[in-house]
Design an enzyme around this catalytic site. Structure first.
Site, mmCIF file in Angstrom:
data_model
loop_
_atom_site.group_PDB
_atom_site.id
_atom_site.type_symbol
_atom_site.label_atom_id
_atom_site.label_comp_id
_atom_site.label_asym_id
_atom_site.label_seq_id
_atom_site.Cartn_x
_atom_site.Cartn_y
_atom_site.Cartn_z
ATOM 1 N N SER A 1 5.632 12.165 -4.166
ATOM 2 C CA SER A 1 4.205 12.258 -4.446
ATOM 3 C C SER A 1 3.553 13.048 -3.315
ATOM 4 C CB SER A 1 3.632 10.841 -4.552
ATOM 5 O OG SER A 1 2.237 10.889 -4.649
ATOM 6 N N GLN B 1 1.951 -5.962 -3.259
ATOM 7 C CA GLN B 1 2.405 -6.109 -1.862
ATOM 8 C C GLN B 1 3.692 -5.296 -1.668
ATOM 9 O OE1 GLN B 1 1.435 -9.410 -3.525
ATOM 10 N NE2 GLN B 1 -0.489 -8.482 -2.983
ATOM 11 N N ALA C 1 -7.370 -0.959 0.784
ATOM 12 C CA ALA C 1 -8.085 -0.801 -0.485
ATOM 13 C C ALA C 1 -8.797 -2.095 -0.879
ATOM 14 C CB ALA C 1 -7.109 -0.377 -1.580
ATOM 15 N N GLY D 1 -10.735 -2.979 3.396
ATOM 16 C CA GLY D 1 -11.309 -1.889 4.198
ATOM 17 C C GLY D 1 -10.829 -1.873 5.641
ATOM 18 N N GLY E 1 -4.505 -4.187 -3.877
ATOM 19 C CA GLY E 1 -5.515 -3.158 -4.127
ATOM 20 C C GLY E 1 -4.759 -1.910 -4.508
ATOM 21 N N HIS E 2 -4.727 -1.600 -5.786
ATOM 22 C CA HIS E 2 -3.943 -0.463 -6.281
ATOM 23 C C HIS E 2 -4.895 0.664 -6.677
ATOM 24 C CE1 HIS E 2 -0.314 -3.287 -7.277
ATOM 25 N NE2 HIS E 2 -0.682 -3.315 -6.017
ATOM 26 N N GLY F 1 1.428 3.063 -2.488
ATOM 27 C CA GLY F 1 0.944 3.986 -3.530
ATOM 28 C C GLY F 1 1.470 3.578 -4.903
ATOM 29 N N LYS F 2 1.768 2.278 -5.064
ATOM 30 C CA LYS F 2 2.337 1.778 -6.325
ATOM 31 C C LYS F 2 1.412 2.068 -7.513
ATOM 32 C CE LYS F 2 2.402 -2.302 -4.387
ATOM 33 N NZ LYS F 2 2.074 -1.958 -2.988
ATOM 34 N N GLY F 3 0.100 1.836 -7.299
ATOM 35 C CA GLY F 3 -0.860 2.006 -8.390
ATOM 36 C C GLY F 3 -0.807 3.405 -8.974
ATOM 37 N N ASN G 1 -5.218 -10.067 -3.770
ATOM 38 C CA ASN G 1 -4.882 -9.477 -2.460
ATOM 39 C C ASN G 1 -4.413 -8.035 -2.644
ATOM 40 O OD1 ASN G 1 -2.618 -10.488 -3.806
ATOM 41 N ND2 ASN G 1 -1.593 -11.242 -1.974
ATOM 42 N N ASP H 1 0.810 -1.228 0.000
ATOM 43 C CA ASP H 1 0.000 0.000 0.000
ATOM 44 C C ASP H 1 0.840 1.273 0.000
ATOM 45 O OD1 ASP H 1 -2.190 -1.679 0.091
ATOM 46 O OD2 ASP H 1 -2.283 -1.637 2.275
ATOM 47 N N ASP I 1 2.575 14.523 1.734
ATOM 48 C CA ASP I 1 1.628 15.561 2.168
ATOM 49 C C ASP I 1 0.933 15.194 3.482
ATOM 50 O OD1 ASP I 1 0.587 13.593 0.179
ATOM 51 O OD2 ASP I 1 -1.339 14.366 0.875
HETATM 52 P P1 GDP Z 1 -0.809 0.404 -3.543
HETATM 53 O O1 GDP Z 1 -1.407 -0.870 -3.109
HETATM 54 O O2 GDP Z 1 0.668 0.457 -3.305
HETATM 55 O O3 GDP Z 1 -1.147 0.783 -4.955
HETATM 56 O O4 GDP Z 1 -1.437 1.537 -2.604
HETATM 57 P P2 GDP Z 1 -2.995 1.656 -2.171
HETATM 58 O O5 GDP Z 1 -3.758 2.130 -3.347
HETATM 59 O O6 GDP Z 1 -3.444 0.440 -1.493
HETATM 60 O O7 GDP Z 1 -2.878 2.759 -1.043
HETATM 61 C C1 GDP Z 1 -2.342 4.007 -1.286
HETATM 62 C C2 GDP Z 1 -3.400 5.068 -0.934
HETATM 63 O O8 GDP Z 1 -2.797 6.337 -0.874
HETATM 64 C C3 GDP Z 1 -4.478 5.209 -1.990
HETATM 65 O O9 GDP Z 1 -5.660 5.578 -1.368
HETATM 66 C C4 GDP Z 1 -3.957 6.336 -2.882
HETATM 67 O O10 GDP Z 1 -5.002 7.027 -3.539
HETATM 68 C C5 GDP Z 1 -3.293 7.210 -1.876
HETATM 69 N N1 GDP Z 1 -2.122 7.965 -2.340
HETATM 70 C C6 GDP Z 1 -1.148 7.597 -3.199
HETATM 71 N N2 GDP Z 1 -0.189 8.533 -3.256
HETATM 72 C C7 GDP Z 1 -0.552 9.514 -2.402
HETATM 73 C C8 GDP Z 1 0.045 10.741 -1.988
HETATM 74 O O11 GDP Z 1 1.131 11.120 -2.406
HETATM 75 N N3 GDP Z 1 -0.648 11.469 -1.062
HETATM 76 C C9 GDP Z 1 -1.843 11.089 -0.552
HETATM 77 N N4 GDP Z 1 -2.431 11.867 0.338
HETATM 78 N N5 GDP Z 1 -2.427 9.940 -0.919
HETATM 79 C C10 GDP Z 1 -1.786 9.162 -1.825
HETATM 80 P P1 IMO Z 2 -0.911 -4.101 -2.320
HETATM 81 O O1 IMO Z 2 -0.468 -4.631 -3.667
HETATM 82 C C1 IMO Z 2 -0.971 -4.578 1.998
HETATM 83 C C2 IMO Z 2 -1.034 -8.657 3.585
HETATM 84 C C3 IMO Z 2 -2.281 -9.121 4.266
HETATM 85 C C4 IMO Z 2 -1.693 -10.131 5.247
HETATM 86 C C5 IMO Z 2 -0.565 -10.760 4.452
HETATM 87 C C6 IMO Z 2 -0.937 -12.067 3.767
HETATM 88 O O2 IMO Z 2 -2.203 -3.403 -2.358
HETATM 89 O O3 IMO Z 2 0.179 -3.333 -1.682
HETATM 90 P P2 IMO Z 2 -2.475 -12.737 1.699
HETATM 91 O O4 IMO Z 2 -3.864 -12.336 1.352
HETATM 92 O O5 IMO Z 2 -1.459 -12.346 0.681
HETATM 93 O O6 IMO Z 2 -2.372 -14.165 2.101
HETATM 94 O O7 IMO Z 2 -2.140 -11.895 3.043
HETATM 95 O O8 IMO Z 2 -0.203 -9.795 3.458
HETATM 96 N N1 IMO Z 2 -1.249 -8.128 2.197
HETATM 97 C C7 IMO Z 2 -1.180 -6.837 1.865
HETATM 98 N N2 IMO Z 2 -1.005 -5.754 2.643
HETATM 99 N N3 IMO Z 2 -1.079 -4.450 0.655
HETATM 100 C C8 IMO Z 2 -1.228 -5.525 -0.130
HETATM 101 O O9 IMO Z 2 -1.207 -5.456 -1.472
HETATM 102 C C9 IMO Z 2 -1.338 -6.799 0.469
HETATM 103 N N4 IMO Z 2 -1.524 -8.052 0.008
HETATM 104 C C10 IMO Z 2 -1.456 -8.863 1.071
HETATM 105 O O10 IMO Z 2 -2.932 -8.074 4.931
HETATM 106 O O11 IMO Z 2 -1.130 -9.456 6.327
HETATM 107 MG MG MG Z 3 -2.912 -1.550 -1.830
#
Ligand code: GDP
Ligand code: IMO
Ligand code: MG
Length: 420
Positions: free
Chosen positions: A409, A221, A296, A299, A39-40, A14-16, A37, A12, A330
């Site tokens: 970012s 991940q 993402a 929840g 959520g980008h 912010g890769k997406g 698993n 999480d 930020d």
């Molecule tokens: P990912 O799994 O690595 O793609 O990241 P997620 O989407 O799960 O979580 C990143 C969250 O941070 C999302 O809600 C993005 O919209 C948000 N996000 C990404 N970059 C930034 C940033 O620079 N600032 C803020 N405030 N939010 C960001």
């Molecule tokens: P993105 O790509 C954050 C965590 C789960 C759990 C562990 C194992 O959005 O960054 P799994 O379902 O893979 O067997 O869960 O890894 N986990 C993540 N945490 N971001 C993710 O993906 C994750 N994918 C799995 O919460 O602790």
């Molecule tokens: Mg994510």
């Protein structure tokens, strides 16, 4: 030529958003591991979209998006995601390719994930319950079904055989949820998948590379969730690190050029497992609130804490990170004081390395303090306008890691990014 973009923390990061921002510079965006698993989150025309299976380059017309063999694929999630992107006028069928060696997640994998988590009680991993672990177990256990099998007339027979094997396991867990509804959706989604572009991923991508096309490998991940180098057993079941790109797409290591490592300006984790810089008090709550730190995919509230340079340094080492992208900077805008973890206190001594089993090693994080910048940076677009205190914070991280922050970012939208 292949560049890699992956998470350096516990996911999480912010890769997406960053893949979506980088996509115009590439011809192919390819996922190499993980599954639903992930959520980008992307913001497209001001609207939030969360992708679980489809690579984050899908909103750029004329870019090829590939689901590589290292991914585990949930056909039902993929089908739903097609509908989601089509609401934005994107025809997934045109630009999405799926490698035939990609393993399928079956409904019974999801059931097994749930049964296994329940059986662990307090020691549960906190899995997303998407069937990831069981699907990868069937891959390494040499049982699983792959996307290429969909095109085989014996697919249903193969499915039933594996399903029966899973049933015996489920019985041993004493798990008896009815999954027939999941199976119904699954077979509908399998029918849909037969209409997609199923390719031999390794020839497909290597031919493109030979033609001079540029590939961005999108990680899911984070490095601390890697099955080998993460905080085992609280990890996911795939190779989330740069080495996973070779096995997850079928490309040779010398084809890889830059490795972009994404980190938040602080740190989060969702699910169980060690997190040395976690903040349990008000500051953690503030980070969660301002950063909107809720999973993402599930929840769930994310655990929050300060940036951990010991873990980041480790992640840079195992990935060969050449550039760092710092996200969510930020979120720190209104914090008067910032802390940066520079070493771990273990058994009364200070250590700058990640222990073999973090989950069984009591760690006291040692911090250096920095003044916050107390400025709204969300509208800034160039390095020179950034507050001095922020420059110092970033300079310290650059020096500690020996890798430079190439992008900062400063908001969730595509345009909210500063090149360094
Ligand atoms: P990912 O799994 O690595 O793609 O990241 P997620 O989407 O799960 O979580 C990143 C969250 O941070 C999302 O809600 C993005 O919209 C948000 N996000 C990404 N970059 C930034 C940033 O620079 N600032 C803020 N405030 N939010 C960001
Ligand atoms: P993105 O790509 C954050 C965590 C789960 C759990 C562990 C194992 O959005 O960054 P799994 O379902 O893979 O067997 O869960 O890894 N986990 C993540 N945490 N971001 C993710 O993906 C994750 N994918 C799995 O919460 O602790
Ligand atoms: Mg994510």
């Amino acid at each position: 030529m292949v560049d890699v973009l992956l998470g350096l923390q516990w996911g999480d990061e912010g890769k997406g958003k960053i893949v979506d921002y980088f996509a115009p510079n590439y011809d192919i965006i390819a996922r190499f591991q993980g599954g639903p698993n992930a959520g980008h989150t992307l913001y497209i025309k001001g609207e939030k979209v969360v992708l679980h299976q489809i690579p984050s380059g899908i909103f750029h017309e004329n870019k090829v998006n590939l689901i590589g063999n290292g991914v585990v694929l949930d056909a039902v999630t993929l089908k739903k995601e097609f509908d989601k992107v089509s609401a934005f006028g994107i025809d997934g069928r045109k630009n999405l390719y799926v490698a035939e060696r990609t393993h399928l997640i079956l409904p019974s994998h999801r059931a097994l994930d749930k049964a296994s988590e329940i059986s662990k009680g307090n020691e549960k991993i906190g899995s997303t319950l998407k069937g990831i672990g069981p699907a990868y177990m069937d891959k390494t256990g040499r049982n699983g079904l792959r996307v290429g099998d969909l095109l085989d007339k014996n697919f249903t027979t193969q499915y039933i055989k594996l399903r029966m094997k899973h049933q015996r396991l489920l019985d041993s867990f004493g798990f008896n949820d009815d999954i027939s509804e999941w199976e119904e959706e699954f077979f509908e989604a399998i029918e849909f998948m037969r209409t997609l572009k199923i390719v031999n991923g390794e020839y497909f991508i290597n031919d493109k590379i030979r033609e001079g096309k540029k590939v961005l490998a999108e990680g899911a991940q984070g490095s601390m969730l890697d099955v080998d180098f993460g905080t085992f057993p609280f990890v996911t079941s795939s190779s989330t690190i740069s080495a996973g790109v070779c096995t997850g797409l079928g490309i040779a290591p010398q084809k890889i050029k830059d490795v972009y490592g994404v980190t938040k300006a602080y740190c989060t984790r969702v699910g169980s497992g060690p997190f040395p810089t976690e903040l349990h008090e008000e500051t953690g709550e503030r980070l969660r609130k301002i950063g909107n730190e809720f999973g993402a995919t599930t929840g769930r509230p994310r655990r929050c804490g300060w940036i951990d340079l010991v873990a980041l340094n480790f992640a840079c080492m195992i990935n060969g990170v050449t550039k760092i992208v710092m996200t969510k900077s930020d979120v720190l805008d209104a914090f008067e004081d910032l802390s940066v973890c520079t070493s771990y206190g273990i058994d009364g001594r200070q250590d700058k390395s990640v222990p073999y089993q973090m989950s069984k090693t009591p760690i006291t994080p040692h911090y250096e303090q920095f003044p916050g910048w107390m400025t709204d940076i969300t509208k800034m677009r160039d390095l020179s306008s950034l507050p001095e205190a922020m420059k110092q914070y970033i300079h310290f991280i650059n020096e500690y890691l020996g890798v430079h922050v190439s992008h900062i970012s400063n908001g969730p939208e595509r345009e909210q990014i500063i090149k360094c």
